[in-house]
Design a protein around this motif. Sequence first.
Motif, short mmCIF file in Angstrom:
data_model
loop_
_atom_site.label_atom_id
_atom_site.label_comp_id
_atom_site.label_asym_id
_atom_site.label_seq_id
_atom_site.Cartn_x
_atom_site.Cartn_y
_atom_site.Cartn_z
N HIS A 85 11.27 -82.77 -2.12
CA HIS A 85 10.15 -83.70 -1.95
C HIS A 85 8.79 -82.99 -1.92
CE1 HIS A 85 13.14 -86.76 -1.06
NE2 HIS A 85 13.68 -85.93 -0.19
N ILE A 86 8.79 -81.70 -2.18
CA ILE A 86 7.55 -80.92 -2.08
C ILE A 86 7.08 -80.51 -3.47
CG2 ILE A 86 6.53 -78.79 -1.19
CD1 ILE A 86 8.44 -79.01 1.16
N PRO A 87 5.93 -81.01 -3.92
CA PRO A 87 5.41 -80.62 -5.23
C PRO A 87 5.09 -79.14 -5.28
CG PRO A 87 4.25 -82.54 -4.34
CD PRO A 87 5.05 -81.96 -3.22
N ARG A 88 5.27 -78.52 -6.41
CA ARG A 88 4.89 -77.13 -6.56
C ARG A 88 3.38 -76.99 -6.37
NH1 ARG A 88 8.39 -74.37 -11.50
NH2 ARG A 88 10.46 -74.71 -10.56
N GLY A 89 2.99 -75.88 -5.77
CA GLY A 89 1.57 -75.65 -5.54
C GLY A 89 1.01 -76.38 -4.34
N SER A 90 1.87 -76.79 -3.41
CA SER A 90 1.41 -77.52 -2.23
C SER A 90 0.93 -76.57 -1.14
CB SER A 90 2.55 -78.37 -1.65
OG SER A 90 2.94 -79.39 -2.53
N LEU A 107 -8.33 -79.49 0.46
CA LEU A 107 -7.47 -80.52 1.04
C LEU A 107 -7.50 -81.82 0.24
CD1 LEU A 107 -7.82 -80.19 4.92
CD2 LEU A 107 -5.80 -79.78 3.52
N PHE A 108 -8.54 -81.99 -0.56
CA PHE A 108 -8.58 -83.14 -1.46
C PHE A 108 -7.98 -82.78 -2.82
CE2 PHE A 108 -11.71 -84.47 1.63
CZ PHE A 108 -11.51 -85.83 1.72
N ALA A 109 -8.07 -81.51 -3.21
CA ALA A 109 -7.65 -81.09 -4.54
C ALA A 109 -6.17 -80.73 -4.62
CB ALA A 109 -8.49 -79.90 -4.98
N TYR A 110 -5.61 -80.19 -3.53
CA TYR A 110 -4.21 -79.77 -3.51
C TYR A 110 -3.37 -80.78 -2.73
CZ TYR A 110 -5.37 -74.99 -5.07
OH TYR A 110 -5.79 -73.90 -5.79
N PRO A 111 -2.11 -80.96 -3.14
CA PRO A 111 -1.21 -81.74 -2.27
C PRO A 111 -0.97 -80.97 -0.99
CG PRO A 111 0.01 -80.75 -4.10
CD PRO A 111 -1.44 -80.51 -4.38
N SER A 112 -1.06 -81.64 0.14
CA SER A 112 -0.79 -80.99 1.43
C SER A 112 0.40 -81.68 2.07
CB SER A 112 -2.01 -81.05 2.35
OG SER A 112 -2.45 -82.37 2.56
N ILE A 113 1.37 -80.88 2.51
CA ILE A 113 2.59 -81.39 3.11
C ILE A 113 2.53 -81.10 4.60
CG2 ILE A 113 5.10 -81.34 3.05
CD1 ILE A 113 3.76 -82.19 0.41
N TRP A 114 2.63 -82.14 5.43
CA TRP A 114 2.48 -82.02 6.88
C TRP A 114 3.83 -82.23 7.53
CZ3 TRP A 114 -2.59 -81.40 9.01
CH2 TRP A 114 -3.61 -81.41 8.04
N LEU A 115 4.30 -81.22 8.26
CA LEU A 115 5.61 -81.23 8.90
C LEU A 115 5.45 -81.20 10.42
CD1 LEU A 115 7.36 -78.64 6.55
CD2 LEU A 115 7.28 -81.14 6.32
N HIS A 116 5.98 -82.19 11.10
CA HIS A 116 5.78 -82.38 12.54
C HIS A 116 6.72 -81.53 13.38
CE1 HIS A 116 9.52 -84.65 12.83
NE2 HIS A 116 9.19 -85.19 11.67
N GLY A 117 6.54 -81.60 14.68
CA GLY A 117 7.36 -80.84 15.62
C GLY A 117 8.57 -81.60 16.11
N PRO A 173 -6.21 -88.12 0.07
CA PRO A 173 -5.39 -88.86 -0.88
C PRO A 173 -4.11 -88.15 -1.30
CG PRO A 173 -7.31 -87.94 -1.98
CD PRO A 173 -7.51 -87.72 -0.52
N LYS A 174 -4.06 -86.82 -1.18
CA LYS A 174 -2.88 -86.08 -1.61
C LYS A 174 -2.04 -85.57 -0.44
CE LYS A 174 -4.66 -84.65 -6.12
NZ LYS A 174 -4.83 -83.54 -7.08
N ALA A 175 -2.34 -86.03 0.77
CA ALA A 175 -1.57 -85.61 1.94
C ALA A 175 -0.25 -86.36 2.01
CB ALA A 175 -2.37 -85.84 3.21
N ILE A 176 0.83 -85.64 2.30
CA ILE A 176 2.15 -86.23 2.46
C ILE A 176 2.73 -85.75 3.78
CG2 ILE A 176 4.47 -86.45 1.50
CD1 ILE A 176 3.29 -85.61 -1.23
#
Length: 253
Positions: free
Chosen positions: A77-82, A20-30, A46-49
């Motif tokens: 808006h989503i980086p590859r490898g997220s 969770l620190f090494a990969y970008p994480s994309i959080w999508l709400h309800g 730091p990489k959470a969006i």
Amino acid sequence: MQTDSVVIDGVKQSTASSPLFAYPSIWLHGAGMSASTFRYVVKGLPKAIALDLPGHGSAAPVYPPRVESYADQLAPHIPRGSVLIGHSLGGMVALELTARRELQVAALVMVESVPTVRDRISGRLTAMLASGLMRVLPMSLLTSPAGQSQKAATKQEVKKQLSQHSRAGLIAAMQAAGHYDGRRHLNTVLVPTLVVVGQDNRATHHGAKLAARHIAGSEFATLPGGHMLHFDSPDLLREAIDRFLKHRLTTPG
């Protein structure tokens, strides 16, 4: 300066082996929520969006409101490898995005989410009736928190989030969720997948288990809390995601 730890809520946590620190994480709400609802669970990452779905928060709506068109808007808006992490309607969008191979998603996490509500008559009726009722019910009722098992803070969060949406916006979100059928994607998902439900909201358990059963190699977890699991148990949810990713992904470097 590079560090191998971060302090969260006064506790030093190692980042050396945490995806969770090494990969970008994309959080999508309800539906009826916004990106701000994830403010506690993404703290210190730091990489959470956290992104607003169309028609929510600061994002413009799309017509007709469909999960597929939501995915179209968010894909750039989503980086590859997220790592995609979606709650409820956001989980449907995350599933749709994961099916798009060009994004090269690293992992998928569906939180209190189902691939469709159209697999059972009760689900189809609920989606149809909910949209109709939302057209005539007073807004004070629409913004009343549901779920007796929710914590007081969670009820306030639901009320706050829903009150920031118009009636038309809430109806559109319900239409998007009610129309979607992601079952066609389940056996095509090839990335590590975690399906998480709250033990107090059994309404999602059937659909969530359906997703876990048909996504090869997926894992299923139940955590204390209700539908707003990221608010009921943010620490437990993040620990469960991190634990899953640690043994399913390789931490870069």
